[in-house]
Write an enzyme that holds these catalytic residues in place. Structure first.
Site, PDB file in Angstrom:
ATOM      1  N   VAL A   1       0.851  -1.185   0.000  1.00 58.95           N
ATOM      2  CA  VAL A   1       0.000   0.000   0.000  1.00 58.95           C
ATOM      3  C   VAL A   1       0.888   1.237   0.000  1.00 58.95           C
ATOM      4  O   VAL A   1       1.742   1.387   0.874  1.00 58.95           O
ATOM      5  CB  VAL A   1      -0.931   0.030   1.234  1.00 58.95           C
ATOM      6  CG1 VAL A   1      -1.754   1.306   1.261  1.00 58.95           C
ATOM      7  CG2 VAL A   1      -1.839  -1.198   1.249  1.00 58.95           C
ATOM      8  N   VAL A   2       0.674   2.094  -0.991  1.00 57.43           N
ATOM      9  CA  VAL A   2       1.393   3.366  -1.068  1.00 57.43           C
ATOM     10  C   VAL A   2       0.339   4.467  -1.076  1.00 57.43           C
ATOM     11  O   VAL A   2      -0.539   4.484  -1.937  1.00 57.43           O
ATOM     12  CB  VAL A   2       2.272   3.449  -2.331  1.00 57.43           C
ATOM     13  CG1 VAL A   2       3.017   4.771  -2.371  1.00 57.43           C
ATOM     14  CG2 VAL A   2       3.253   2.288  -2.384  1.00 57.43           C
ATOM     15  N   ILE A   3       0.431   5.359  -0.100  1.00 57.88           N
ATOM     16  CA  ILE A   3      -0.540   6.443   0.027  1.00 57.88           C
ATOM     17  C   ILE A   3       0.150   7.757  -0.321  1.00 57.88           C
ATOM     18  O   ILE A   3       1.212   8.077   0.220  1.00 57.88           O
ATOM     19  CB  ILE A   3      -1.128   6.497   1.449  1.00 57.88           C
ATOM     20  CG1 ILE A   3      -1.805   5.149   1.779  1.00 57.88           C
ATOM     21  CG2 ILE A   3      -2.117   7.644   1.585  1.00 57.88           C
ATOM     22  CD1 ILE A   3      -2.219   4.991   3.218  1.00 57.88           C
TER      23      ILE A   3
ATOM     24  N   THR B   1       4.363  15.089  -1.283  1.00 66.94           N
ATOM     25  CA  THR B   1       5.393  15.101  -2.327  1.00 66.94           C
ATOM     26  C   THR B   1       5.046  14.056  -3.394  1.00 66.94           C
ATOM     27  O   THR B   1       4.200  13.185  -3.159  1.00 66.94           O
ATOM     28  CB  THR B   1       6.778  14.769  -1.731  1.00 66.94           C
ATOM     29  OG1 THR B   1       6.783  13.398  -1.317  1.00 66.94           O
ATOM     30  CG2 THR B   1       7.102  15.673  -0.545  1.00 66.94           C
TER      31      THR B   1
ATOM     32  N   HIS C   1       6.616  11.506  -4.166  1.00 68.22           N
ATOM     33  CA  HIS C   1       7.289  10.270  -3.792  1.00 68.22           C
ATOM     34  C   HIS C   1       6.461   9.026  -4.128  1.00 68.22           C
ATOM     35  O   HIS C   1       6.965   8.060  -4.697  1.00 68.22           O
ATOM     36  CB  HIS C   1       7.589  10.334  -2.286  1.00 68.22           C
ATOM     37  CG  HIS C   1       8.188   9.113  -1.695  1.00 68.22           C
ATOM     38  ND1 HIS C   1       9.522   8.814  -1.799  1.00 68.22           N
ATOM     39  CD2 HIS C   1       7.628   8.110  -0.978  1.00 68.22           C
ATOM     40  CE1 HIS C   1       9.763   7.680  -1.168  1.00 68.22           C
ATOM     41  NE2 HIS C   1       8.630   7.233  -0.659  1.00 68.22           N
TER      42      HIS C   1
ATOM     43  N   ARG D   1     -10.144   0.016  -0.344  1.00 63.45           N
ATOM     44  CA  ARG D   1      -9.568  -1.005  -1.228  1.00 63.45           C
ATOM     45  C   ARG D   1      -8.935  -2.181  -0.478  1.00 63.45           C
ATOM     46  O   ARG D   1      -8.433  -3.104  -1.086  1.00 63.45           O
ATOM     47  CB  ARG D   1      -8.541  -0.354  -2.162  1.00 63.45           C
ATOM     48  CG  ARG D   1      -9.203   0.531  -3.198  1.00 63.45           C
ATOM     49  CD  ARG D   1      -8.236   1.510  -3.838  1.00 63.45           C
ATOM     50  NE  ARG D   1      -8.864   2.297  -4.880  1.00 63.45           N
ATOM     51  CZ  ARG D   1      -9.658   3.339  -4.686  1.00 63.45           C
ATOM     52  NH1 ARG D   1      -9.959   3.701  -3.457  1.00 63.45           N
ATOM     53  NH2 ARG D   1     -10.177   3.995  -5.704  1.00 63.45           N
TER      54      ARG D   1
END
Length: 161
Positions: free
Chosen positions: A87-89, A93, A95, A134
């Site tokens: 999981v990337v939130i 930035t 990033h 999700r």
């Protein structure tokens, strides 16, 4: 399946996980969500006839490290498919966008190079609410989606062989 009557041979994967072996790579970063993805993936594999004992799970620090562990699992030759769960939130930035893009490209390449299906169970969310949705609430569970795709692709791969 569209217009299969005109095809001489049709290859299609089924959703039977019996006898299949899976590798799953999980990022520890955002573990609150990733653990729900793993639960969903395991549930989907077992519900489709697979055995939890035929699943190996590797943990990495974050999503960026997932492709490395996926490659290591693929190199063993022990798995019919490998799932990537992370999981990337998005923060303040860019990033997250860089991580998501690189991980997606690497996972696709690893699957193509190895000849073993690699499925994408990554949540790329703009905020916490989307990550919650999700990972098992109203928008489903990306871990389940990755497991179902892995089962189908592993069987498709066997059918084509």
């Amino acid at each position: 399946m569209s217009n299969s009557k005109s095809a001489g041979t049709v290859f299609e994967g089924n959703l039977d996980a019996k006898g299949l072996k899976f590798g799953i790579v999980c990022a520890r970063f955002n573990d609150f969500f990733v653990s729900k993805l793993l639960d969903g993936a395991m549930d989907a594999i077992v519900r489709h006839g697979g055995d939890a004992a035929d699943v190996a799970v590797a943990y990495v620090p974050g999503s960026y490290e997932i492709p490395f562990a996926v490659k290591k699992l693929l190199q063993t030759g022990k798995f019919d498919a490998v799932l990537a769960l992370g999981v990337v939130i998005q923060g303040a930035t860019p990033h997250a966008g860089y991580i998501n893009s690189e991980v997606a490209k690497c996972l696709a390449q690893l699957g193509l190079e190895s000849g073993t299906p690699v499925t994408y169970g990554m949540i790329t969310a703009e905020n916490l609410e989307q990550a919650i949705e999700r990972s098992g609430t109203k928008a489903g569970n990306k871990g389940v989606d990755a497991a179902v795709a892995a089962i189908e692709m592993a069987n498709l791969s066997k059918a084509i062989r």
